[in-house]
Each structure stands twice: as structure tokens, then as C-alpha cells.
Scaffold this motif. Structure first.
Motif, PDB file in Angstrom:
ATOM      1  N   ASP A 249       0.901  -1.507   0.425  1.00  0.00           N
ATOM      2  CA  ASP A 249      -0.458   0.005   0.013  1.00  0.00           C
ATOM      3  C   ASP A 249       0.290   1.404  -0.253  1.00  0.00           C
ATOM      4  OD1 ASP A 249       0.862   0.515   2.567  1.00  0.00           O
ATOM      5  OD2 ASP A 249      -1.137  -0.256   3.325  1.00  0.00           O
ATOM      6  N   ARG A 250       1.936   0.931  -0.417  1.00  0.00           N
ATOM      7  CA  ARG A 250       3.287   2.069  -0.554  1.00  0.00           C
ATOM      8  C   ARG A 250       2.691   2.885  -2.022  1.00  0.00           C
ATOM      9  NH1 ARG A 250       8.491   0.182   0.105  1.00  0.00           N
ATOM     10  NH2 ARG A 250       7.536  -1.140  -1.163  1.00  0.00           N
ATOM     11  N   LEU A 251       1.840   2.245  -2.749  1.00  0.00           N
ATOM     12  CA  LEU A 251       1.660   2.447  -4.187  1.00  0.00           C
ATOM     13  C   LEU A 251      -0.040   2.234  -4.237  1.00  0.00           C
ATOM     14  CD1 LEU A 251       1.384   2.888  -7.304  1.00  0.00           C
ATOM     15  CD2 LEU A 251       1.431   0.076  -7.514  1.00  0.00           C
ATOM     16  N   ILE A 252      -0.989   3.736  -4.962  1.00  0.00           N
ATOM     17  CA  ILE A 252      -2.273   4.197  -4.761  1.00  0.00           C
ATOM     18  C   ILE A 252      -2.360   3.774  -5.980  1.00  0.00           C
ATOM     19  CG2 ILE A 252      -3.931   5.019  -4.405  1.00  0.00           C
ATOM     20  CD1 ILE A 252      -2.844   6.468  -1.896  1.00  0.00           C
ATOM     21  N   ARG A 253      -3.091   3.001  -6.666  1.00  0.00           N
ATOM     22  CA  ARG A 253      -3.133   2.811  -8.185  1.00  0.00           C
ATOM     23  C   ARG A 253      -4.738   3.477  -8.405  1.00  0.00           C
ATOM     24  NH1 ARG A 253      -0.544  -2.211  -6.849  1.00  0.00           N
ATOM     25  NH2 ARG A 253       0.365  -3.452  -8.552  1.00  0.00           N
ATOM     26  N   ILE A 254      -5.194   3.950  -9.659  1.00  0.00           N
ATOM     27  CA  ILE A 254      -6.376   4.784 -10.117  1.00  0.00           C
ATOM     28  C   ILE A 254      -6.408   4.722 -10.884  1.00  0.00           C
ATOM     29  CG2 ILE A 254      -5.242   6.571  -8.466  1.00  0.00           C
ATOM     30  CD1 ILE A 254      -5.236   8.533 -10.980  1.00  0.00           C
ATOM     31  N   ALA A 255      -7.615   4.948 -11.195  1.00  0.00           N
ATOM     32  CA  ALA A 255      -7.894   4.357 -12.943  1.00  0.00           C
ATOM     33  C   ALA A 255     -10.074   4.688 -13.099  1.00  0.00           C
ATOM     34  CB  ALA A 255      -8.778   3.374 -12.993  1.00  0.00           C
ATOM     35  N   SER A 256      -9.864   5.362 -14.649  1.00  0.00           N
ATOM     36  CA  SER A 256     -11.305   5.848 -15.338  1.00  0.00           C
ATOM     37  C   SER A 256     -12.109   5.071 -15.482  1.00  0.00           C
ATOM     38  CB  SER A 256     -11.096   7.051 -15.586  1.00  0.00           C
ATOM     39  OG  SER A 256     -12.321   7.575 -16.122  1.00  0.00           O
ATOM     40  N   GLY A 257     -13.245   4.762 -15.326  1.00  0.00           N
ATOM     41  CA  GLY A 257     -14.570   4.112 -16.099  1.00  0.00           C
ATOM     42  C   GLY A 257     -14.350   2.804 -15.827  1.00  0.00           C
ATOM     43  N   ARG A 258     -13.459   2.707 -14.774  1.00  0.00           N
ATOM     44  CA  ARG A 258     -13.461   0.286 -14.414  1.00  0.00           C
ATOM     45  C   ARG A 258     -13.058   0.086 -13.035  1.00  0.00           C
ATOM     46  NH1 ARG A 258      -7.849  -1.695 -14.904  1.00  0.00           N
ATOM     47  NH2 ARG A 258      -6.646  -0.250 -15.672  1.00  0.00           N
ATOM     48  N   LYS A 259     -13.808  -0.479 -12.682  1.00  0.00           N
ATOM     49  CA  LYS A 259     -12.690  -0.733 -11.395  1.00  0.00           C
ATOM     50  C   LYS A 259     -12.178  -2.213 -11.431  1.00  0.00           C
ATOM     51  CE  LYS A 259     -14.778  -3.508  -7.540  1.00  0.00           C
ATOM     52  NZ  LYS A 259     -16.111  -5.156  -6.706  1.00  0.00           N
ATOM     53  N   LEU A 260     -10.870  -1.138 -10.063  1.00  0.00           N
ATOM     54  CA  LEU A 260      -9.962  -1.807 -10.436  1.00  0.00           C
ATOM     55  C   LEU A 260     -10.368  -3.558  -9.213  1.00  0.00           C
ATOM     56  CD1 LEU A 260      -7.310   1.112  -9.561  1.00  0.00           C
ATOM     57  CD2 LEU A 260      -7.614  -0.317 -11.360  1.00  0.00           C
ATOM     58  N   GLY A 261      -8.891  -4.456  -9.607  1.00  0.00           N
ATOM     59  CA  GLY A 261      -9.232  -5.386  -8.503  1.00  0.00           C
ATOM     60  C   GLY A 261      -8.562  -5.994  -6.899  1.00  0.00           C
ATOM     61  N   ASP A 262      -8.318  -6.588  -6.229  1.00  0.00           N
ATOM     62  CA  ASP A 262      -7.780  -6.351  -5.508  1.00  0.00           C
ATOM     63  C   ASP A 262      -7.055  -6.074  -5.371  1.00  0.00           C
ATOM     64  OD1 ASP A 262      -7.756  -7.398  -2.809  1.00  0.00           O
ATOM     65  OD2 ASP A 262      -7.469  -9.318  -2.768  1.00  0.00           O
ATOM     66  N   TRP A 263      -6.168  -4.770  -5.234  1.00  0.00           N
ATOM     67  CA  TRP A 263      -4.774  -4.423  -4.390  1.00  0.00           C
ATOM     68  C   TRP A 263      -4.751  -3.760  -3.641  1.00  0.00           C
ATOM     69  CZ3 TRP A 263      -1.880  -5.621  -8.650  1.00  0.00           C
ATOM     70  CH2 TRP A 263      -2.238  -5.887  -9.510  1.00  0.00           C
ATOM     71  N   GLY A 264      -3.982  -2.960  -2.914  1.00  0.00           N
ATOM     72  CA  GLY A 264      -3.280  -3.435  -1.634  1.00  0.00           C
ATOM     73  C   GLY A 264      -4.111  -1.686  -0.904  1.00  0.00           C
ATOM     74  N   TRP A 265      -3.878  -0.926  -1.965  1.00  0.00           N
ATOM     75  CA  TRP A 265      -5.227   0.657  -1.954  1.00  0.00           C
ATOM     76  C   TRP A 265      -5.073   0.719  -3.537  1.00  0.00           C
ATOM     77  CZ3 TRP A 265      -2.828   4.584   1.516  1.00  0.00           C
ATOM     78  CH2 TRP A 265      -3.551   5.525   1.977  1.00  0.00           C
ATOM     79  N   SER A 266      -6.286   1.216  -4.106  1.00  0.00           N
ATOM     80  CA  SER A 266      -6.852   1.823  -4.936  1.00  0.00           C
ATOM     81  C   SER A 266      -7.968   2.835  -5.224  1.00  0.00           C
ATOM     82  CB  SER A 266      -7.226   0.704  -5.808  1.00  0.00           C
ATOM     83  OG  SER A 266      -8.326   0.037  -5.707  1.00  0.00           O
TER      84      SER A 266
END
Length: 469
Positions: A249-266
């Protein structure tokens, strides 16, 4: 001002005397250096001399004697398509070349920080589109939440013109690829990557060089937290290079238009709703659809990036949501300037490339589209999938006729000037439609910059509406 550290008694050349160059010269002088100012433009030299500076012609060999470094403004090429002659001379002589961003990061921390309860933090935002909005949004959310913050870089003030940060301050920087490419020091606490699309390719020797320049903010910078948009392959790659595993969770993934998977933090936006997920569960959700300052999916992506950065700084979801709702947007970026007779008038003069224009075209319906200017390589053919909401195109500038050839059967009119385009679009717009300036081209054929182009559009719309009253 932030005095530059480690330069006392040194002669340091400053090339480029725009906003950042003059701020750099002042910060070098405050740090005890002897700045040697130069710009190949006589007008820039005259402006500098009017402020009391003495210019030194870097074309003369004697000026280079005992020069310890050359500090270069962002608009000056240092490698592609070919190095500026003064930069080439410095490199051939083994003189270190840097920019104001590098000086900023090496000079920010001082001994006073040892007595702070909370050391100041730096958030650095890069990417192709949305940098300015994301940077301004982060700054707005922080100040709305009562957190002291300053904003600089590619937006607002030059970085060395900032006030030295106090206890608990946050500095929010917008950094272009020109700035990240050359900086010899890059040490932000939080780095943000919005997205990537082709731009400035001649300056970076192609797409790979362009991405590499932005990647330096993460690879060289080693931020404590990274917020990375993963809507393009380059973002996916960068996220993979940054994280130690799916749960990092030192990384926060971001996206537009779709749900992100089971990551630490998104954080992602889908169907107008922003959602934050952490460790497999949703921790926050916000309806973005009625936030006037953030229209369209591209601004929802910006909201996700700002949300991630502010969460990395420790703000609560309710504080961030309040800041999103009170954000008025930036001038020239999907800016609603008027609404009259059921017609909206939107200024997106900052849409200087195809990708940013595409995002604007997807954000509105019933569009009367004003486009054109100094077109970029590839024209506007890539926009064809995004023209479904366009009722008619009003073409201006140098590339008007070239753009017309790419529009096929779509109704269009070659207006050449902004005056004619605005008058025609306003006369033909019906209730429920949007008159949209999203040029998909640079402004330099008719205006000094995109801001002046947007201001002219705004003035014409306001004058036209005043005549109707």
C-alpha cells in the motif's frame, strides 16, 4: 524565496530569463552565488535588465571561466531534437547542467526542520493530461481542510520563488517532462502519475524518451508513496516497477471507467462514482456527477489522483469530499464560462492535443465544436471515434483546412478566426447544446499561448450574450 544551498562563492550561469529563470537567479544570489544571466531573446534580456540584472553573453568564451554549473529553463532543449548551443558547450566542458527543480529539491530542507513537529512534505504531479487540474485540486483540498499549502512548478509560481515551508506545510508541484528530465535531484514525498499520451515527442526523441522523463520522478525520486494511473500500459508498467507485491500500500493505483481488482490500495471512478478500496474493502465513495468543477470522465480521473495524494498525506475522506465539492475548476480546462438560453459555453483552450480534446468531446452532449490552430503531427484522425456528440465543427487557424479534410461527412465550416467561429456557433446553437472550444492544436499561429486563446473565446462569448440582452 528559497535560497539555493551549496553555491556560496560560485559563478553559476542561468540560461532562459522567463518566470523560472529570473526566480532561479534571485535564489542563487540569495544563496551567495554569482548568477550569470543570459537569454538568446533580446526582449527577455531587456526585461531582465529592467529589473536590475546584468546579462552576460554565453556566446563569449571568457564568460565561462570558473563557471560551476549551468541552470536551464524548461523550454530550452538539452538533448533532442538537438541541444541548445550553450547547453552543448557546457556538457562538452563537463560543466553540470541542472534546472530549478533540481536546485529546489537539494535546497528545500534546512536546519530549522530539526525543530519542526511535522517536517514539510512535497507532492509532485506529472503525466500528459490533467496535471494542472490535479495539482490545483490537491492544493485546494488541502487549504479547504485548513492545511497550509503552496503550489508551484509548471503552474503558478516558480519553485524557488516559494516561501520556505514552515512546520507541517505541504508544497504541491506540477512537473512537466521538460522539468523531470533534467533535474539532478528529485525527492518528493508523494509522486503522482496521471496518464500518458503522445506529446512533446520531438523534445524526447519519441514516446520511450517521453515516458522515461516522467518515470524519473518515481525511479530517481523514491517517493514514500506513489499514486499511479493505470489506464495505459505505461502506467501499469510503472506501478509494477514501484510495488513489491499486490498488497503493497505504498502504491495507490487509480483508474477511470472501470473497477480495479483486489490491490492493497486503489481509487477508481466508474459511472460517475469515486470509490476508494483498501485491503479488500471499500472505505469511501463519492458521487462526482453533480460537481460542476469536475465535468467528464477525464476530470473524474483527476479527482481520483487528487484523492489518492490527499489520503497519502493523511486527510480523511470527508475532508477530501468537501474540497472536491467546493472546487471551481481551472481557467481554460473544461471551464463553464456561461449558460444562457439553455446553451452552455465551455472553454477548454488547454486541450492542445488530440487526447485532451477527446476527453473534452466525451464530457458534453450536443456539441458545437470550435477546433483548430497549429496542428500537431497526425492531425485529428484519432478523434473520429469521439465525434458522436458533435453537431457541427467550426475550424480556425493554420490547420483549419487540414482538419476539414479529416472530418468526412461531419458538418463543418472553415471560419479561420475565433471571432467568426464564435459568432457562427452562437447563432446556430440550440437549447441543450454546448459551444465547446477544444482546439486539439497549439495556439502559436494566432495567439502567444493557450491562455490568451481561451481569454479571447471568453470575451467573445460574453460580448455576444451581452448584445442579446
Amino acid at each position: 524565496m528559497i535560497p539555493v544551498q551549496g553555491v556560496e562563492g560560485q559563478r553559476i550561469a542561468v540560461l532562459g530569463l522567463g518566470r523560472s529563470g529570473l526566480a532561479t537567479a534571485a535564489a542563487l544570489k540569495a544563496g551567495g552565488a554569482e548568477p550569470l544571466l543570459w537569454d538568446d531573446s533580446p526582449e527577455a534580456r531587456i526585461r531582465a535588465e529592467a529589473q536590475g540584472w546584468i546579462c552576460h553573453d554565453l556566446g563569449r568564451s571568457d564568460v565561462w571561466e570558473e563557471v560551476a554549473a549551468l541552470i536551464v529553463s524548461p523550454g530550452i532543449p538539452h538533448l533532442y531534437p538537438q541541444p541548445n548551443r550553450h547547453v552543448a558547450r557546457a556538457m562538452e566542458a563537463g560543466i553540470p547542467v541542472d534546472n530549478d527543480i533540481g536546485l529546489f529539491f537539494r535546497s528545500l530542507a534546512t536546519g530549522a526542520w530539526d525543530h519542526f513537529d511535522q517536517p514539510p512534505r512535497v507532492v509532485a504531479v506529472t503525466g500528459s493530461n490533467g496535471k494542472s487540474t490535479t495539482t490545483a485540486l490537491i492544493h485546494h483540498i488541502l487549504t479547504a481542510a485548513g492545511r497550509p499549502a503552496q503550489m508551484a512548478g509548471n503552474i503558478g509560481r516558480g519553485v524557488l520563488d516559494l516561501d520556505p515551508p514552515a512546520d507541517g506545510d505541504v508544497v504541491v508541484l506540477e512537473l512537466s517532462s521538460y522539468q523531470t528530465d533534467l533535474a539532478r535531484a528529485l525527492t518528493p514525498d508523494v509522486s503522482v502519475f496521471t496518464n500518458l499520451s503522445p506529446d512533446h515527442l520531438d523534445r524526447h526523441g519519441g514516446m520511450g524518451g517521453y515516458f522515461a522523463a516522467k518515470r524519473r520522478l518515481f525511479a530517481e525520486g523514491g517517493p514514500d508513496r506513489a499514486v499511479i494511473g493505470v489506464d495505459e500500459p505505461e502506467g501499469v508498467y510503472l506501478a509494477n516497477q514501484t510495488a513489491m507485491g499486490r498488497g503493497d500500500d505504498r502504491l495507490i493505483r487509480i483508474a477511470s471507467g472501470r473497477k480495479l481488482g483486489d490491490w492493497g490500495w486503489s481509487v477508481f471512478a466508474r459511472k460517475g462514482f469515486l470509490s476508494e478500496w483498501r485491503k479488500g474493502r471499500q472505505v469511501a465513495s463519492v458521487d462526482l456527477r453533480e460537481i460542476a468543477g469536475l465535468p467528464g470522465a477525464h476530470n473524474h480521473q483527476n479527482a481520483c489522483a487528487a484523492w489518492g495524494a490527499c489520503r497519502a498525506l493523511g486527510l480523511a475522506p470527508r475532508e477530501i469530499e468537501a474540497g472536491l465539492r467546493s472546487f471551481a475548476g481551472l481557467p481554460h480546462r473544461s471551464q463553464l464560462i456561461a449558460e444562457a438560453g439553455g446553451v452552455r459555453y465551455v472553454n477548454d483552450s488547454k486541450a492542445t492535443n488530440v487526447d485532451s480534446a477527446a476527453k473534452a468531446l466525451q464530457a458534453f452532449s450536443g456539441i458545437r465544436w470550435i477546433a483548430g490552430g497549429l496542428g500537431k503531427e497526425g492531425g485529428i484522425s484519432a478523434l473520429k471515434p469521439h465525434l458522436g456528440a458533435v453537431r457541427k465543427v467550426y475550424l480556425i487557424g493554420h490547420s483549419a483546412r487540414d482538419f476539414a479534410l479529416e472530418l468526412g461527412d461531419l458538418p463543418h465550416e472553415i471560419c479561420e478566426t475565433m471571432d467568426r467561429a464564435v459568432a457562427a456557433a452562437m447563432a446556430e446553437a440550440a437549447p441543450g447544446e454546448t459551444v465547446l472550444l477544444a482546439p486539439a492544436a497549439a495556439s502559436f499561429d494566432q495567439y502567444p499561448n493557450f491562455e490568451k486563446r481561451g481569454e479571447h473565446f471568453t470575451e467573445l462569448v460574453q460580448a455576444g450574450l451581452a448584445l442579446r440582452d
